[in-house]
Enzyme design. Sequence first.
Site, short mmCIF file in Angstrom:
data_model
loop_
_atom_site.label_atom_id
_atom_site.label_comp_id
_atom_site.label_asym_id
_atom_site.label_seq_id
_atom_site.Cartn_x
_atom_site.Cartn_y
_atom_site.Cartn_z
N GLY A 13 0.82 -1.20 0.00
CA GLY A 13 0.00 0.00 0.00
C GLY A 13 0.86 1.25 0.00
O GLY A 13 1.91 1.30 0.64
N ALA A 24 15.65 10.62 -0.17
CA ALA A 24 16.81 10.47 0.71
C ALA A 24 17.75 9.37 0.23
O ALA A 24 18.97 9.52 0.24
CB ALA A 24 16.34 10.19 2.14
N ARG A 74 0.91 -4.97 -5.85
CA ARG A 74 1.02 -6.26 -5.16
C ARG A 74 1.17 -7.33 -6.23
O ARG A 74 0.58 -7.25 -7.29
CB ARG A 74 -0.22 -6.52 -4.29
CG ARG A 74 -0.48 -5.40 -3.28
CD ARG A 74 -1.65 -5.73 -2.37
NE ARG A 74 -2.07 -4.58 -1.59
CZ ARG A 74 -1.50 -4.17 -0.45
NH1 ARG A 74 -0.47 -4.86 0.02
NH2 ARG A 74 -1.95 -3.12 0.20
N ASP A 105 4.92 -5.12 6.21
CA ASP A 105 5.42 -6.45 6.56
C ASP A 105 5.41 -7.41 5.38
O ASP A 105 6.32 -8.23 5.24
CB ASP A 105 4.63 -7.03 7.74
CG ASP A 105 3.15 -7.17 7.46
OD1 ASP A 105 2.64 -6.51 6.53
OD2 ASP A 105 2.49 -7.96 8.16
N THR A 127 4.24 2.17 6.06
CA THR A 127 2.85 1.73 6.16
C THR A 127 2.12 2.60 7.16
O THR A 127 2.66 2.89 8.24
CB THR A 127 2.73 0.25 6.58
OG1 THR A 127 1.38 -0.05 6.93
CG2 THR A 127 3.61 -0.08 7.77
N ASP A 129 -0.27 1.70 8.92
CA ASP A 129 -0.82 0.86 9.98
C ASP A 129 0.01 0.87 11.26
O ASP A 129 -0.50 0.55 12.32
CB ASP A 129 -0.96 -0.58 9.49
CG ASP A 129 -1.89 -0.72 8.30
OD1 ASP A 129 -2.77 0.15 8.14
OD2 ASP A 129 -1.73 -1.68 7.52
N ASP A 131 2.20 -1.26 12.17
CA ASP A 131 2.06 -2.62 12.68
C ASP A 131 3.34 -3.44 12.57
O ASP A 131 3.30 -4.67 12.52
CB ASP A 131 0.92 -3.35 11.96
CG ASP A 131 1.14 -3.46 10.45
OD1 ASP A 131 2.08 -2.83 9.93
OD2 ASP A 131 0.37 -4.19 9.79
N ARG A 164 -26.39 14.16 17.05
CA ARG A 164 -26.20 12.76 16.67
C ARG A 164 -24.84 12.24 17.16
O ARG A 164 -23.97 13.01 17.55
CB ARG A 164 -26.27 12.60 15.16
CG ARG A 164 -27.63 12.85 14.55
CD ARG A 164 -27.53 12.84 13.04
NE ARG A 164 -28.82 13.07 12.40
CZ ARG A 164 -28.96 13.37 11.12
NH1 ARG A 164 -27.89 13.51 10.34
NH2 ARG A 164 -30.16 13.56 10.61
N GLY A 172 -5.97 0.12 9.42
CA GLY A 172 -5.01 -0.43 10.36
C GLY A 172 -4.90 -1.94 10.31
O GLY A 172 -4.08 -2.53 11.01
N ARG A 173 -5.77 -2.58 9.51
CA ARG A 173 -5.81 -4.05 9.46
C ARG A 173 -6.00 -4.59 10.89
O ARG A 173 -6.95 -4.22 11.56
CB ARG A 173 -4.57 -4.60 8.78
CG ARG A 173 -4.43 -4.17 7.32
CD ARG A 173 -3.39 -4.99 6.59
NE ARG A 173 -2.09 -4.91 7.21
CZ ARG A 173 -1.06 -5.65 6.84
NH1 ARG A 173 -1.18 -6.55 5.88
NH2 ARG A 173 0.11 -5.52 7.44
N LYS A 213 -26.86 12.26 30.40
CA LYS A 213 -26.13 13.31 31.11
C LYS A 213 -26.11 14.62 30.31
O LYS A 213 -25.50 15.59 30.74
CB LYS A 213 -24.71 12.85 31.36
CG LYS A 213 -24.57 11.78 32.44
CD LYS A 213 -24.74 12.39 33.82
CE LYS A 213 -24.45 11.37 34.91
NZ LYS A 213 -24.53 11.97 36.27
#
Length: 323
Positions: A13, A24, A74, A105, A127, A129, A131, A164, A172-173, A213
């Site tokens: 992704g 860089a 991918r 990953d 990523t 995520d 993760d 509402r 984030g998977r 409340k």
Amino acid sequence: MSIMRIGVLTSGGDTPGMNAAIRAVVRRGLSFGDVMLGVYHGYEGLMDGRVKQLQSSDVHGIIQRGGTILRTARSEVFRTPEGQAKAMQLMTAYEMDALIVIGGDGSFHGAQALADLGMNVMGIPGTIDNDIGYTDFTIGFDTAVNNVMGEMEKIRDTMRSHDRVAVVEVMGRACGDIALWSAMTAPADIVLTPESPRDWGEAASQLMHNKLKGRFTSMVIIAEGAGKAADFAKFVQEHTDVEIKPVVLSYIQRGGAPTAADRMLATRLGARAVELIHEGARNRALGIHDNHIVDVDIKDSTAHNENYDQSLYDLHSKMNRIY
């Protein structure tokens, strides 16, 4: 000092800050006198030979751009031994001494496969995520949280106007970091993450308690790994009289200019990856820990993907009780 031929690709992704990392890598390599080779469309492009020599002008003015100028894809074919062997043949043909892989990953698993075949690889974690467990932060995470904050402010305006509740689903998977950090900073009244499962009935009761409340507008953030916003909204409507609307932010989180934090992280990691190659290091994954750039063996980079901060979740829970 020997001149290297170094390839760089982005995989998986897209994430804000990938371009800063590419910049860089290329500029630090050129400062060594290296030949820098950009691989387009990830591992798919590596197998197909979509390779171009990069000059400083190719990366001028890209640090502020989201996405990746090298494109990404991918590849199911690359997952096969035949695909990996073909990629090695192409890298041999281009006389690459090393390959720098920017991705998550899954991309690191691909880098490990090439390392097993003899290529020197450097992994840079890109990523949203967050993760990847060996590093405190991944490139793109900070931008994603900032993107969520901005959208939450807009959603809150409308929810408040109609008294509402909104439940906002974020990416984030299986990792709840985007949800947790956004809930702390946006802020949100309730956060639902896969690492800290919370009974939906209890969450619905809190929303009802908020209403009783006098807090008619509440904000809920749910990580995609903890469920769908539409399902939670349906549950709340079936068990309370709270009016709730589901919102899915989707790709909005991944787009746009990277934050200063992501640009700095990407720049430090990209430059260090090239330096490690010249120092004779092999098959490393780079990251940041306590604001210091670190590196681990590429084979250990995906061994544990848990970097969730339970103390942040506990703090959020304490600060959002209605007394």
